[in-house]
Design a protein around this motif. Structure first.
Motif, short mmCIF file in Angstrom:
data_model
loop_
_atom_site.label_atom_id
_atom_site.label_comp_id
_atom_site.label_asym_id
_atom_site.label_seq_id
_atom_site.Cartn_x
_atom_site.Cartn_y
_atom_site.Cartn_z
N UNK A 210 0.83 -1.21 0.00
CA UNK A 210 0.00 0.00 0.00
C UNK A 210 0.86 1.26 0.00
N UNK A 211 1.85 1.31 0.89
CA UNK A 211 2.70 2.50 1.00
C UNK A 211 4.10 2.07 1.42
N UNK A 212 5.11 2.73 0.83
CA UNK A 212 6.49 2.45 1.16
C UNK A 212 7.07 3.72 1.79
N UNK A 213 7.23 3.70 3.13
CA UNK A 213 7.62 4.92 3.85
C UNK A 213 8.92 5.55 3.39
N UNK A 214 9.87 4.75 2.88
CA UNK A 214 11.13 5.35 2.43
C UNK A 214 10.90 6.33 1.28
N UNK A 215 9.87 6.09 0.50
CA UNK A 215 9.56 6.99 -0.62
C UNK A 215 8.98 8.31 -0.13
N UNK A 216 8.65 8.39 1.16
CA UNK A 216 8.06 9.60 1.74
C UNK A 216 8.99 10.23 2.78
N UNK A 217 10.25 9.77 2.84
CA UNK A 217 11.22 10.40 3.71
C UNK A 217 11.59 9.66 4.97
#
Length: 449
Positions: A210-217
């Motif tokens: 669903x979401x990859x936190x590394x892509x958001x910092x």
């Protein structure tokens, strides 16, 4: 063409793929981390039930104990079966190295003990899993590590008040449970960068599907692999993933010390950062925390984990599709006073959910029924398909009453601020038919007066 001519062409088979970096998510969740079995040709990596490993030579033993070799000494440090799961998860999250441990709580503890010690401080967003709040307020406090909470992550002044010279990390979750109040990771990552702090993100409910936190910092990701990653509720486990993005040297220059990563452990041996570069943090987790304290993952549970990840994206698609349908249906029922699902247009965090989560905010959310705790009791007791139990992320749907379970030890004013009311129930939507689950929920609501 004759057999002889075919043989003469020497059409040898292609070499097996060992680096899945450029492949799509669905391919990597099946193959990343696997290795060919040279003894029998097993297609599925086997369960390596061995406590220790033979040294190639006297010098190999010296190198392993001196930290010049990454080969394991003992299964407390690593195991070939667990390595498959570790490499697969690192690939799916987009990190450098992953470390598997015995539970989600072990993952959180190991991740933060690598950064902080007695006398240090951590800042967390307020809306996080109740068990993590208990961990911070009890065990971390006993170990001399303080944790403060920020209630409004958009308030610069609140961050300014919370962060101290001895703060060593910011902690948050992508999709907090039980209320599905999704987190603006970009906003928090900007705060973390401003203060030279690593951002540690629990992505248990979100999952890399669903979401990859590394892509958001984010800099570090933790999981309770017991939940969606394994998916079937049969194995407890956890994992820490190093994003390899945090500038440890810049943090040191800014006055934030991380000795397990940047200091030489003994004369003649470089620091973890010197020896392992972008995987330095993960190596410190493995060598200086997991090896010492011992929350190692059973290879049997590691096997169940990498088997579970093979179907992650398929399962999450079903989990979320059913949750969207069920949350929308619940919102229309007269016995329901509110539904905490950010995938619904009525939710105040809907725009954020669309921007960063594509509106697909997992399958763990809150629903509040009328009648307070009496209404909640009647509702829960009327269910026959939903399992009355703790836990989330299973193939089976589950329900629990947070105020009398996961949040029972919190002060009333804390629960009030968190929105943990007497009528709130936490749902974890499984893989059953959405129609059957709605029928079951209707039967429970029929008992609410």
């Amino acid at each position: 063409m004759s057999v002889e001519q075919l043989i003469a062409r020497d059409l040898s088979p292609a070499e097996p793929i060992v680096d899945w970096l450029d492949f799509d998510f669905d391919t990597r969740q099946v193959h990343a981390g696997e290795y060919p079995d040279l003894n029998t040709g097993l297609r599925v990596p086997p369960i390596a039930l061995s406590a220790g490993y033979v040294f190639d030579s006297f010098d190999d033993q010296v190198d392993r104990f001196a930290g010049r070799s990454i080969d394991p000494i003992y299964s407390r440090q690593g195991n070939p079966t667990n390595s498959v799961a570790e490499e697969r998860l690192a690939s799916l999250e987009g990190g450098t190295v992953s470390v598997a441990v015995s539970s989600g709580q072990a993952a959180i503890s190991s991740a933060l003990f690598t950064l902080a010690q007695g006398g240090d401080h951590i800042v967390s967003t307020a809306s996080i899993y109740g068990g993590t709040r208990i961990l911070f307020g009890r065990s971390f406090k006993r170990f001399g590590i303080e944790v403060d909470y920020v209630w409004d992550a958009d308030d610069d002044a609140e961050w300014e008040r919370a962060i101290r010279p001895n703060t060593k990390a910011i902690y948050t979750e992508t999709i907090p449970n039980p209320r599905n109040d999704v987190t603006d990771l970009r906003r928090i990552a900007a705060v973390a960068a401003k203060y030279h702090l690593p951002l540690v993100v629990d992505n248990t409910v979100g999952t890399p599907a669903i979401i990859r936190p590394f892509e958001h910092g984010a800099n570090i990701v933790v999981h309770s692999t017991t939940k969606f990653l394994t998916g079937h509720g049969a194995a407890v486990g956890g994992a820490i993933v190093d994003g390899g993005t945090f500038d440890w040297e810049a943090a040191e220059r800014a006055g934030r010390s991380f000795p397990l990563i940047t200091a030489a452990p003994r004369p003649g041996l470089g620091s973890m950062l010197d020896r392992f570069g972008t995987g330095a943090y993960a190596r410190a987790v493995r060598e200086a925390v997991v090896n010492d304290i011992g929350p190692s993952l059973s290879p049997f549970n590691g096997f169940l984990l990498h088997q579970g990840m093979e179907t992650l994206s398929l399962r999450m698609e079903r989990h979320v599709d059913s949750s969207l349908a069920i949350a929308a249906w619940l919102e229309e029922q007269p016995e329901v006073t509110s539904v905490d699902y950010t995938g619904l247009p009525s939710n105040p965090l809907y725009d954020l959910a669309q921007r960063d989560y594509a509106g697909r905010t997992g399958s763990v959310f809150g629903v509040t029924v009328r009648g307070g705790i009496d209404g909640a009791r009647e509702f829960v007791n009327g269910l026959r398909v939903f399992s009355r139990m703790t836990g989330i992320g299973d193939t089976r749907s589950m329900i629990i009453h947070p105020l009398s379970s996961t949040h029972a030890t919190f002060a009333p004013e804390i629960n009030e601020r968190l929105g943990i009311t007497p009528g709130l129930l936490r749902l974890s939507v499984g893989l059953e038919s959405a129609r059957d689950l709605i029928t079951d929920l209707r039967a429970g609501l029929d008992r609410v007066r």
